[in-house]
Design a protein around this motif. Structure first.
Motif, short mmCIF file in Angstrom:
data_model
loop_
_atom_site.label_atom_id
_atom_site.label_comp_id
_atom_site.label_asym_id
_atom_site.label_seq_id
_atom_site.Cartn_x
_atom_site.Cartn_y
_atom_site.Cartn_z
N TYR A 1 -6.62 20.71 6.66
CA TYR A 1 -6.92 20.11 7.97
C TYR A 1 -5.88 20.55 9.00
CZ TYR A 1 -10.71 16.94 6.62
OH TYR A 1 -11.92 16.43 6.22
N ALA A 2 -4.61 20.50 8.63
CA ALA A 2 -3.56 20.88 9.57
C ALA A 2 -3.69 22.35 9.97
CB ALA A 2 -2.18 20.61 8.96
N MET B 1 0.84 -1.20 0.00
CA MET B 1 0.00 0.00 0.00
C MET B 1 0.88 1.25 0.00
SD MET B 1 -2.89 1.16 2.75
CE MET B 1 -4.29 0.30 2.08
N ARG C 1 -5.91 8.98 8.48
CA ARG C 1 -5.90 10.21 9.28
C ARG C 1 -6.33 11.40 8.44
NH1 ARG C 1 -2.02 10.96 13.79
NH2 ARG C 1 -2.09 13.12 13.12
N LYS C 2 -7.22 12.22 8.99
CA LYS C 2 -7.59 13.44 8.27
C LYS C 2 -6.47 14.48 8.43
CE LYS C 2 -11.75 11.98 7.31
NZ LYS C 2 -11.31 10.59 7.12
N THR C 3 -6.06 14.69 9.66
CA THR C 3 -5.00 15.66 9.90
C THR C 3 -3.65 14.98 9.71
OG1 THR C 3 -6.41 16.84 11.45
CG2 THR C 3 -4.05 17.28 11.57
N PRO C 4 -2.84 15.51 8.84
CA PRO C 4 -1.56 14.85 8.54
C PRO C 4 -0.52 15.08 9.64
CG PRO C 4 -1.67 16.95 7.43
CD PRO C 4 -2.99 16.78 8.12
N LEU D 1 -1.97 5.94 8.43
CA LEU D 1 -1.61 7.29 7.98
C LEU D 1 -2.59 7.79 6.92
CD1 LEU D 1 2.28 7.05 7.71
CD2 LEU D 1 1.02 8.55 9.24
N ASN D 2 -2.99 6.89 6.01
CA ASN D 2 -3.93 7.28 4.95
C ASN D 2 -5.31 7.60 5.52
OD1 ASN D 2 -2.22 7.16 2.75
ND2 ASN D 2 -2.59 4.98 2.39
N ILE E 1 1.00 2.51 7.10
CA ILE E 1 0.60 3.37 5.98
C ILE E 1 -0.92 3.47 5.92
CG2 ILE E 1 0.55 3.47 3.45
CD1 ILE E 1 3.43 2.50 3.48
N LYS E 2 -1.59 2.35 6.22
CA LYS E 2 -3.06 2.36 6.21
C LYS E 2 -3.60 3.37 7.23
CE LYS E 2 -6.99 -0.81 6.33
NZ LYS E 2 -7.45 -2.17 6.59
N LEU F 1 1.30 5.55 0.30
CA LEU F 1 0.69 6.73 0.93
C LEU F 1 -0.12 7.47 -0.14
CD1 LEU F 1 3.44 8.22 3.24
CD2 LEU F 1 1.14 7.59 3.90
N LEU F 2 -1.30 7.94 0.25
CA LEU F 2 -2.18 8.60 -0.71
C LEU F 2 -1.89 10.09 -0.82
CD1 LEU F 2 -5.50 6.81 0.28
CD2 LEU F 2 -3.97 6.29 -1.62
N ARG F 3 -0.98 10.56 0.02
CA ARG F 3 -0.62 11.98 -0.05
C ARG F 3 0.85 12.11 0.34
NH1 ARG F 3 -4.74 12.38 4.81
NH2 ARG F 3 -3.32 11.96 6.50
#
Lengths: 148, 55
Positions: free
Chosen positions: A80-81, A1, B9-12, B6-7, B3-4, A3-5
């Motif tokens: 968000y941050a 998987m 989470r809304k707030t990075p 982390l993905n 990673i799952k 990271l999506l960002r």
């Protein structure tokens, strides 16, 4: 998987963020900036590429690094941050071109249900703010974090 | 954290990088800021409709 960002870096006040886009064109540094407008608490969100050699910023360039969705997800996460730190802030965004504004809007649509859970969101249309709806080409949009 | 996770989470997780301090208080995208100010001047802020609370 995967990271999506992208991993975000920021200075202490979380007004300026940086991340590195990775793709076929290589690594491209991107800067996101939240700038307070003439009205206290109302911020403009802008982002663009940082030239690796000159450090100059360009918000009109199309880098075509095949990672548009990941970039958009990263920008959303920066909101968000930022609003975690400044929960009463309004954040306004529009594209540097109408095509880019449409790209932003498409990105918002993808996350709309999620975004609406956490933010009030309004679109700029015909010199007024409208509650954000799908399939309307707004000139810009503004969000404010909902109170929990 | 995976990673799952982390993905999800809304707030990075944001790394503080002092080299970015040089950009603080610098208007990096003046055209965009001018546009935002112009929009504000023209149409102001949206009106938030507060929820009614029943006692």
């Amino acid at each position: 998987m995967k990271l999506l960002r992208y991993q975000l870096k920021a200075e202490k006040s979380l007004m300026v963020f940086e991340f590195i886009s990775e793709g076929p064109k290589g690594e491209i540094p991107k800067i996101i900036e939240f700038t307070e407008t003439n009205l206290n608490g109302f911020y403009n969100l802008a982002f663009g590429d940082k030239d690796k050699l000159t450090g100059k910023l360009n918000d009109k360039i199309i880098s075509n690094n095949n990672d548009a969705e990941k970039i958009l997800a990263t920008v959303v996460s920066s909101v968000y941050a930022f609003t975690d730190k400044y929960p009463d802030a309004w954040v306004y965004a529009t594209g540097s071109t109408s095509a880019r504004t449409r790209w932003y809007l498409m990105g918002i649509l993808k996350y709309l249900d999620e975004v609406k859970n956490h933010f009030h969101i309004f679109g700029e249309l015909n010199n007024d703010w409208k509650e954000f709806e799908k399939n309307i080409n707004y000139d810009g949009f503004v969000v404010k974090r909902k109170k929990n | 954290m995976t990673i799952k996770e982390l993905n999800k989470r809304k707030t990075p997780i944001v790394i503080i990088d002092n080299s970015l301090e040089k950009y603080k208080d610098v208007i990096l995208f003046p055209e965009k800021l001018a546009k935002a100010n112009e929009v504000l001047k023209r149409i102001g802020l949206p009106k938030l409709h507060a929820k009614k609370h029943h006692r």
